[in-house]
Enzyme design. Structure first.
Site, PDB file in Angstrom:
ATOM      1  N   ASP A 201      -2.072  -4.162 -11.344  1.00  0.00           N
ATOM      2  CA  ASP A 201      -1.104  -3.611 -12.303  1.00  0.00           C
ATOM      3  C   ASP A 201      -0.101  -2.749 -11.548  1.00  0.00           C
ATOM      4  O   ASP A 201       0.143  -1.594 -11.894  1.00  0.00           O
ATOM      5  CB  ASP A 201      -1.835  -2.802 -13.374  1.00  0.00           C
ATOM      6  CG  ASP A 201      -0.965  -2.490 -14.582  1.00  0.00           C
ATOM      7  OD1 ASP A 201      -0.023  -3.259 -14.856  1.00  0.00           O
ATOM      8  OD2 ASP A 201      -1.225  -1.488 -15.263  1.00  0.00           O
ATOM      9  N   ASP A 217      -4.397   4.266 -10.003  1.00  0.00           N
ATOM     10  CA  ASP A 217      -4.907   3.474 -11.120  1.00  0.00           C
ATOM     11  C   ASP A 217      -5.224   2.023 -10.741  1.00  0.00           C
ATOM     12  O   ASP A 217      -4.454   1.097 -11.014  1.00  0.00           O
ATOM     13  CB  ASP A 217      -3.923   3.492 -12.294  1.00  0.00           C
ATOM     14  CG  ASP A 217      -4.568   2.983 -13.569  1.00  0.00           C
ATOM     15  OD1 ASP A 217      -5.777   2.694 -13.558  1.00  0.00           O
ATOM     16  OD2 ASP A 217      -3.856   2.870 -14.591  1.00  0.00           O
TER      17      ASP A 217
END
Length: 328
Positions: A201, A217
């Site tokens: 992502d 993340d």
């Protein structure tokens, strides 16, 4: 418990404080919530004035083995001197548990927003993505999934059919647009492309800027084609994206080889992201945070716009893929 209906209603501040105290951390400040819809993430300061971030994973999304693979990937990157937010060890463990929750503690690493239109920053990010993939190829994920049609298209299509959020007057048109997008994406998808461990992502919001990039993340880490970690850096019209991609690939190849055959996957991956993201919103609608933050999901205008987006992406998928400038 229904995975999609879980809402974190039992995760109270005292629960978080108790979990941290079990690991010898005494919170000497409030818990400041950070932006995260999937998990619950808080910044705090301990009694020694050190700042940390604690992340509570949404139950039933990932297994312990899958979270540990995420953590190991981050630690592998840290060992190879890649700037990444990696979990801290407590008694040789990164994955901690408290009252049925999985959680992890990270150092608080600040930074400015990555400037996606800054070519120097983009080059630096691309070099580090080359290093990330250099590390990624050293082992594979055994428990985490591999990007593919089933997870990103087939399962979301079932979510769309079952939901009551799509207005009845638009349901057939929306499902028809979805089916056309799925068919066009399948026609361009290539299962023969080699896969590796990915950030998964890697958009501008998951990159901070200090003296260079800091990647955060890894929650969506999985196996997939290398281009997945590159294409979300692109912005602007096709000519601008071509120049950006050439810049990215040149910098990336200082550390990792790039398979130019993967360029044809950019638009299929974009389509898969459209479909998967929309299904994610629907799946999480029982969480009070979602109606509060995405109220437009109940409006007819939103769904008409999604039909338009899906239809336009079908047209893009039927166009020739992005072409790099020939080298002589």
């Amino acid at each position: 418990m229904n995975d999609n209906a879980f809402t974190f209603q039992t995760l109270h501040p005292d629960t978080i404080m108790d979990a941290l105290f079990e690991q010898g951390i005494r919170v000497d400040s409030g818990l400041t919530p950070l932006n995260s819809y999937e998990n619950r993430v808080y910044q705090f300061q301990d009694e020694d004035r050190q700042r940390f971030v604690v992340k509570f994973y949404r139950p039933h999304r990932w297994t312990a083995e899958q979270i540990q693979e995420e953590h190991q990937f981050a630690l592998d990157l840290l060992d190879d001197e890649v700037p990444v937010a990696a979990p801290l060890l407590f008694n040789q463990q990164t994955l901690l548990t408290h009252q049925g929750f999985f959680y992890a503690v990270f150092p608080c690493l600040g930074g400015r927003q990555f400037e996606a239109d800054n070519i120097d920053q983009m080059e630096s990010v691309a070099r580090y993505l080359g290093r990330i993939h250099q590390t990624a190829r050293k082992r594979i994920f055994q428990a985490r999934p591999t990007m593919g049609i089933e997870e990103y298209l087939t399962a979301p299509r079932q979510v769309f059919e079952a939901t009551a959020l799509i207005p009845a007057s638009l349901k057939v048109a929306f499902l028809n647009a979805t089916d056309a997008l799925i068919d066009a994406t399948k026609a361009r998808w290539d299962n023969s492309v080699p896969v590796l461990r990915l950030h998964g992502d890697c958009h501008a919001g998951n990159i901070l800027w200090r003296d260079g990039p800091l990647f955060v993340d890894l929650d969506d880490a999985r196996m997939g084609p290398a281009i997945q970690d590159l294409w979300m850096l692109l912005n602007g019209d096709k000519a601008e994206q071509r120049m950006q991609l050439e810049t990215i690939i040149e910098a990336y190849e200082e550390f990792s080889p790039f398979n130019s055959d993967e360029i044809v996957l950019i638009e299929p991956l974009r389509a898969m992201r459209f479909v998967y993201y929309l299904a994610w919103l629907i799946r999480r609608w029982d969480d009070p945070a979602f109606p509060r933050n995405f109220p437009w999901l109940t409006g007819e205008d939103y769904w008409r716009n999604q039909i338009t987006i899906f239809t336009e992406q079908v047209k893009v998928l039927h166009e020739p893929p992005l072409q790099l400038t020939p080298m002589y």
